[in-house]
Motif scaffolding. Structure first.
Motif, PDB file in Angstrom:
ATOM      1  N   GLY A 168      15.100  -8.482   4.590  1.00 42.99           N
ATOM      2  CA  GLY A 168      14.790  -7.176   5.168  1.00 42.99           C
ATOM      3  C   GLY A 168      13.956  -6.313   4.238  1.00 42.99           C
ATOM      4  N   ALA A 169      14.244  -6.386   2.931  1.00 42.54           N
ATOM      5  CA  ALA A 169      13.465  -5.630   1.948  1.00 42.54           C
ATOM      6  C   ALA A 169      12.002  -6.068   1.960  1.00 42.54           C
ATOM      7  CB  ALA A 169      14.063  -5.799   0.554  1.00 42.54           C
ATOM      8  N   LEU A 170      11.779  -7.377   2.071  1.00 41.34           N
ATOM      9  CA  LEU A 170      10.397  -7.867   2.162  1.00 41.34           C
ATOM     10  C   LEU A 170       9.749  -7.416   3.473  1.00 41.34           C
ATOM     11  CD1 LEU A 170      10.826 -11.487   0.738  1.00 41.34           C
ATOM     12  CD2 LEU A 170       9.859  -9.481  -0.415  1.00 41.34           C
ATOM     13  N   GLY A 171      10.563  -7.294   4.518  1.00 42.64           N
ATOM     14  CA  GLY A 171      10.052  -6.769   5.778  1.00 42.64           C
ATOM     15  C   GLY A 171       9.564  -5.331   5.631  1.00 42.64           C
ATOM     16  N   MET A 172      10.244  -4.554   4.791  1.00 39.94           N
ATOM     17  CA  MET A 172       9.810  -3.174   4.552  1.00 39.94           C
ATOM     18  C   MET A 172       8.461  -3.132   3.838  1.00 39.94           C
ATOM     19  SD  MET A 172      11.788  -0.900   5.854  1.00 39.94           S
ATOM     20  CE  MET A 172      11.348   0.573   4.919  1.00 39.94           C
ATOM     21  N   VAL A 173       8.203  -4.142   3.006  1.00 39.48           N
ATOM     22  CA  VAL A 173       6.891  -4.235   2.354  1.00 39.48           C
ATOM     23  C   VAL A 173       5.819  -4.445   3.416  1.00 39.48           C
ATOM     24  CG1 VAL A 173       5.479  -5.523   0.714  1.00 39.48           C
ATOM     25  CG2 VAL A 173       7.900  -5.122   0.223  1.00 39.48           C
ATOM     26  N   GLY A 174       6.099  -5.347   4.363  1.00 39.25           N
ATOM     27  CA  GLY A 174       5.159  -5.582   5.452  1.00 39.25           C
ATOM     28  C   GLY A 174       4.967  -4.354   6.327  1.00 39.25           C
ATOM     29  N   ALA A 175       6.066  -3.622   6.578  1.00 38.06           N
ATOM     30  CA  ALA A 175       5.984  -2.414   7.394  1.00 38.06           C
ATOM     31  C   ALA A 175       5.090  -1.367   6.743  1.00 38.06           C
ATOM     32  CB  ALA A 175       7.380  -1.840   7.617  1.00 38.06           C
ATOM     33  N   ALA A 176       5.162  -1.264   5.401  1.00 37.36           N
ATOM     34  CA  ALA A 176       4.321  -0.304   4.680  1.00 37.36           C
ATOM     35  C   ALA A 176       2.858  -0.703   4.760  1.00 37.36           C
ATOM     36  CB  ALA A 176       4.770  -0.219   3.218  1.00 37.36           C
ATOM     37  N   GLU A 177       2.599  -1.999   4.668  1.00 37.95           N
ATOM     38  CA  GLU A 177       1.212  -2.479   4.715  1.00 37.95           C
ATOM     39  C   GLU A 177       0.607  -2.270   6.107  1.00 37.95           C
ATOM     40  OE1 GLU A 177      -2.287  -3.847   3.244  1.00 37.95           O
ATOM     41  OE2 GLU A 177      -0.444  -3.495   2.088  1.00 37.95           O
TER      42      GLU A 177
ATOM     43  N   ALA B 276       2.177   6.023   3.301  1.00 35.34           N
ATOM     44  CA  ALA B 276       2.979   4.945   3.898  1.00 35.34           C
ATOM     45  C   ALA B 276       3.134   3.770   2.940  1.00 35.34           C
ATOM     46  CB  ALA B 276       2.347   4.475   5.204  1.00 35.34           C
ATOM     47  N   GLN B 277       2.112   3.474   2.163  1.00 35.99           N
ATOM     48  CA  GLN B 277       2.128   2.305   1.293  1.00 35.99           C
ATOM     49  C   GLN B 277       2.908   2.524  -0.008  1.00 35.99           C
ATOM     50  OE1 GLN B 277      -2.025   1.288   0.936  1.00 35.99           O
ATOM     51  NE2 GLN B 277      -2.144   0.520   3.031  1.00 35.99           N
ATOM     52  N   ALA B 278       3.425   3.733  -0.189  1.00 38.97           N
ATOM     53  CA  ALA B 278       4.188   4.024  -1.411  1.00 38.97           C
ATOM     54  C   ALA B 278       5.523   3.294  -1.454  1.00 38.97           C
ATOM     55  CB  ALA B 278       4.424   5.533  -1.531  1.00 38.97           C
ATOM     56  N   THR B 279       5.988   2.762  -0.310  1.00 37.83           N
ATOM     57  CA  THR B 279       7.281   2.074  -0.284  1.00 37.83           C
ATOM     58  C   THR B 279       7.184   0.595  -0.665  1.00 37.83           C
ATOM     59  OG1 THR B 279       7.022   1.598   2.074  1.00 37.83           O
ATOM     60  CG2 THR B 279       8.195   3.624   1.479  1.00 37.83           C
ATOM     61  N   GLU B 280       5.986   0.070  -0.854  1.00 39.73           N
ATOM     62  CA  GLU B 280       5.843  -1.366  -1.114  1.00 39.73           C
ATOM     63  C   GLU B 280       6.511  -1.783  -2.424  1.00 39.73           C
ATOM     64  OE1 GLU B 280       1.848  -2.736  -0.812  1.00 39.73           O
ATOM     65  OE2 GLU B 280       1.528  -1.907   1.188  1.00 39.73           O
ATOM     66  N   LEU B 281       6.162  -1.142  -3.540  1.00 45.90           N
ATOM     67  CA  LEU B 281       6.703  -1.520  -4.846  1.00 45.90           C
ATOM     68  C   LEU B 281       8.220  -1.390  -4.920  1.00 45.90           C
ATOM     69  CD1 LEU B 281       6.385  -2.373  -7.793  1.00 45.90           C
ATOM     70  CD2 LEU B 281       5.880   0.030  -8.353  1.00 45.90           C
ATOM     71  N   PRO B 282       8.821  -0.284  -4.453  1.00 47.46           N
ATOM     72  CA  PRO B 282      10.283  -0.177  -4.525  1.00 47.46           C
ATOM     73  C   PRO B 282      11.007  -1.322  -3.831  1.00 47.46           C
ATOM     74  CG  PRO B 282       9.327   1.955  -4.022  1.00 47.46           C
ATOM     75  CD  PRO B 282       8.211   0.964  -3.955  1.00 47.46           C
ATOM     76  N   TYR B 283      10.531  -1.729  -2.657  1.00 48.50           N
ATOM     77  CA  TYR B 283      11.241  -2.768  -1.918  1.00 48.50           C
ATOM     78  C   TYR B 283      10.974  -4.169  -2.473  1.00 48.50           C
ATOM     79  CZ  TYR B 283      13.326   0.386   1.422  1.00 48.50           C
ATOM     80  OH  TYR B 283      14.098   1.367   1.989  1.00 48.50           O
ATOM     81  N   VAL B 284       9.846  -4.385  -3.124  1.00 39.95           N
ATOM     82  CA  VAL B 284       9.639  -5.647  -3.837  1.00 39.95           C
ATOM     83  C   VAL B 284      10.656  -5.773  -4.966  1.00 39.95           C
ATOM     84  CG1 VAL B 284       8.095  -6.890  -5.397  1.00 39.95           C
ATOM     85  CG2 VAL B 284       7.199  -5.931  -3.277  1.00 39.95           C
ATOM     86  N   LEU B 285      10.849  -4.700  -5.713  1.00 44.02           N
ATOM     87  CA  LEU B 285      11.821  -4.709  -6.813  1.00 44.02           C
ATOM     88  C   LEU B 285      13.233  -4.946  -6.292  1.00 44.02           C
ATOM     89  CD1 LEU B 285      10.457  -1.683  -8.904  1.00 44.02           C
ATOM     90  CD2 LEU B 285      10.163  -4.125  -9.372  1.00 44.02           C
TER      91      LEU B 285
END
Length: 439
Positions: free
Chosen positions: A102-111, A199-208
Motif C-alpha cells: 500500500g505504501a508503494l501504491g501511495m508513491v504511484g498515487a503521488a506520481e 502532490a509529489q511531495a509524498t513520494e519519498l516518505p512512503y518509499v522510506l
C-alpha cells in the motif's frame, strides 16, 4: 493411549511463562505497534495536504480517513479467520507485506496525482494494519500473566504512541514544509502547477516507510515467537456449541466502546490542524500547526507509559474512568473556549485518550478463553468507528468546526459509562498460559 513423555512435555509447555520468556517477543512486537501508529498519524499531516492538492471541503477530506477505517470494518473478522489458518507469526509477516504494498501504491498515487489511487492505497495499508491489530493485540494481552494484561497491552501501545509522536515531525518536514500549501495560511489559493508539485511531495516518505516495513517483516520471519496456548486458539466445533460471545457483557459493550472511542480519537487528530489554523484559535500555518499536533500525540505516549505503571497498582476500570472524566472536561473546553486556551484543551485530550484503546481492548477480551480470537476480530472491526469522522466533517461544515467537538464530548461520556459498568465481566472462561518457546 497417551505418551507419558509427550504429556510431560505438554505440561512443561503450558507452564506459566517467566517474564524473560516473553519479553523478547514483546520488544519485537513493540516495533509493530510503533510502525502502525507512525503510519496512521502520517495521515493527520497528509489530510490537510490532500485538501490543498485536491481542493476539498471538510466532508470530502474526512472521507479519505473514512476509507482508511472502513478497511477495519471490512477486514476485521476475515483477519481473525485467516490467523486461525496461518498462525500469528505468519499473519504478522503478511500484514507488514500488505502495508508495504500500500505504501508503494501511495508513491504511484503521488506520481499520477490521482485521488482514486490514493483512496485505494490507503485502504490497502489499513487492511494490513487490521491484520496486525487482530494478531498483535490479543497476543500481547495473553502472552503473560492474565492479571497484568491491561498493563502489558497499555505498555506496548505506548510504543504505538511513540510512533504517533514522531510521525508529525516526519510528515511535517517531508510533506508540509516542502510544499506551497503547507507553508500558506488558510484560504490561500494555489495555482494548478503548485498543486501538482505539492502532490509529489509524498513520494519519498512512503518509499522510506515501505523499506522499513520490509525490514521488520524479515526480522519477524527470522525470530522465534512464543505461540498461544490452547485456550486462546479458536474452539473446536464441539466446544464452540456451548459457548457464546454474546454472554460476555464486557465484550458486548466493549465493541461499541472501541467504535465510539475511535470516533473521538480520529475526529480530534484529523481536524486538529484545521482547528488550530483558524484565525480565532491559533491563526498559524499548517506546517506550524503540525508542531502542536506532536504535543497531542506526545500526551498519548506519556499517558500510556504512565497508565501502564498506574494499572499495576490500581484496578484498570477505575483508571479508565479517571482518564475518561479528564477527557470529557478538556473537550468541553475545546468546544466552548477560544484562542490558545481552546487549542491547549484539544492538545490535553491526548493525555485523556492515551489508555482508552488498550484498556478497553484488554477488558473486552478478559475471560473469553477459547473465544479470544473471535472477540479480538470483533473489537478490531469496531475500529471502523473512525470512519464516522466523516460525520464530524459534516457537522463542521454545517455548524462550525468548533461545535463539531460536542460529538467528541458524547463519545467520552460513553467510555466513562463502560469503565464504570459495561466492563464488568460476566460468565468468564478459564485462561491458560502461552507456550514459552516457539515450536
Amino acid at each position: 493411549m497417551s505418551d507419558p513423555a509427550r504429556s510431560g512435555n505438554a505440561a512443561a509447555d503450558d507452564a506459566v511463562p517467566t517474564a524473560g520468556s516473553y519479553r523478547p517477543a514483546l520488544a519485537l512486537l513493540a516495533s509493530l505497534f510503533f510502525m502502525w501508529g507512525f503510519i496512521t498519524v502520517i495521515n493527520n499531516t497528509l489530510l490537510p495536504h490532500l485538501r490543498s492538492v485536491f481542493e476539498l471541503n471538510y466532508f470530502q477530506t474526512t472521507i479519505i480517513e473514512s476509507v482508511w477505517f472502513i478497511a477495519y470494518g471490512v477486514m476485521g473478522m476475515p483477519s481473525a479467520f485467516l490467523i486461525e489458518r496461518i498462525g500469528y507469526k505468519n499473519a504478522l509477516i503478511l500484514g507488514l507485506a500488505i502495508m508495504a504494498l500500500g505504501a508503494l501504491g501511495m508513491v504511484g498515487a503521488a506520481e499520477l496525482v490521482s485521488y482514486g489511487v490514493t483512496l485505494v492505497s490507503l485502504f490497502v495499508i489499513a487492511s494490513g494494519i487490521t491484520l496486525l491489530q487482530v494478531a498483535a493485540n490479543p497476543y500481547v494481552a495473553v502472552i503473560g500473566p492474565p492479571e497484568s494484561s491491561e498493563s502489558r497491552l497499555t505498555l506496548v501501545q505506548a510504543f504505538n504512541s511513540m510512533g504517533t509522536f514522531f510521525a508529525p515531525y516526519f510528515g511535517g518536514y517531508l510533506i508540509l514544509s516542502r510544499t506551497v500549501g503547507g507553508n500558506s495560511l488558510e484560504g490561500t489559493q494555489l495555482t494548478v502547477a503548485q498543486r501538482l508539485a505539492d502532490a509529489q511531495a509524498t513520494e519519498l516518505p512512503y518509499v522510506l516507510v515501505a523499506v522499513v516495513l520490509a525490514i521488520i517483516a524479515f526480522i519477524i520471519w527470522r525470530a522465534r515467537l512464543p505461540r498461544l496456548g490452547a485456550s486462546t486458539q479458536k474452539a473446536n466445533r464441539e466446544e464452540r456449541k456451548g459457548l457464546s460471545l454474546w454472554s460476555h457483557r464486557n465484550l458486548v459493550f466493549g465493541v461499541p466502546a472501541i467504535f465510539i472511542y475511535l470516533i473521538a480519537e480520529i475526529g480530534v487528530a484529523n481536524l486538529f490542524i484545521s482547528f488550530v489554523i483558524l484565525p480565532e484559535i491559533g491563526g498559524i500555518t499548517p506546517a506550524k500547526a503540525a508542531n502542536y499536533l506532536i504535543l497531542l500525540w506526545g500526551g498519548m505516549m506519556v499517558g500510556r507509559f504512565a497508565g501502564s505503571f498506574i494499572m499495576q497498582r490500581f484496578v484498570a476500570s477505575r483508571v479508565l474512568a479517571a482518564f475518561a472524566i479528564f477527557a470529557t472536561i478538556v473537550m468541553i473546553g475545546a468546544a466552548t473556549l477560544h484562542g490558545m486556551v481552546a487549542m491547549w484543551c484539544l492538545i490535553l485530550v491526548g493525555l485523556g485518550h492515551s489508555i482508552m484503546f488498550p484498556t478497553i481492548f484488554a477488558l473486552g477480551i478478559k475471560g473469553l478463553g477459547p473465544l479470544t480470537e473471535e472477540a479480538s476480530g470483533l473489537l478490531i472491526t469496531a475500529i471502523a468507528g473512525g470512519a464516522l469522522v466523516a460525520v464530524q466533517g459534516w457537522l463542521a461544515d454545517a455548524y462550525g468546526l468548533q461545535n463539531s467537538f460536542w460529538l467528541t464530548v458524547a463519545c467520552e461520556i460513553y467510555v466513562l459509562w463502560y469503565a464504570i459498568y459495561g466492563s464488568r465481566p460476566t460468565n468468564p472462561l478459564p485462561d491458560e498460559p502461552v507456550v514459552p518457546a516457539a515450536q
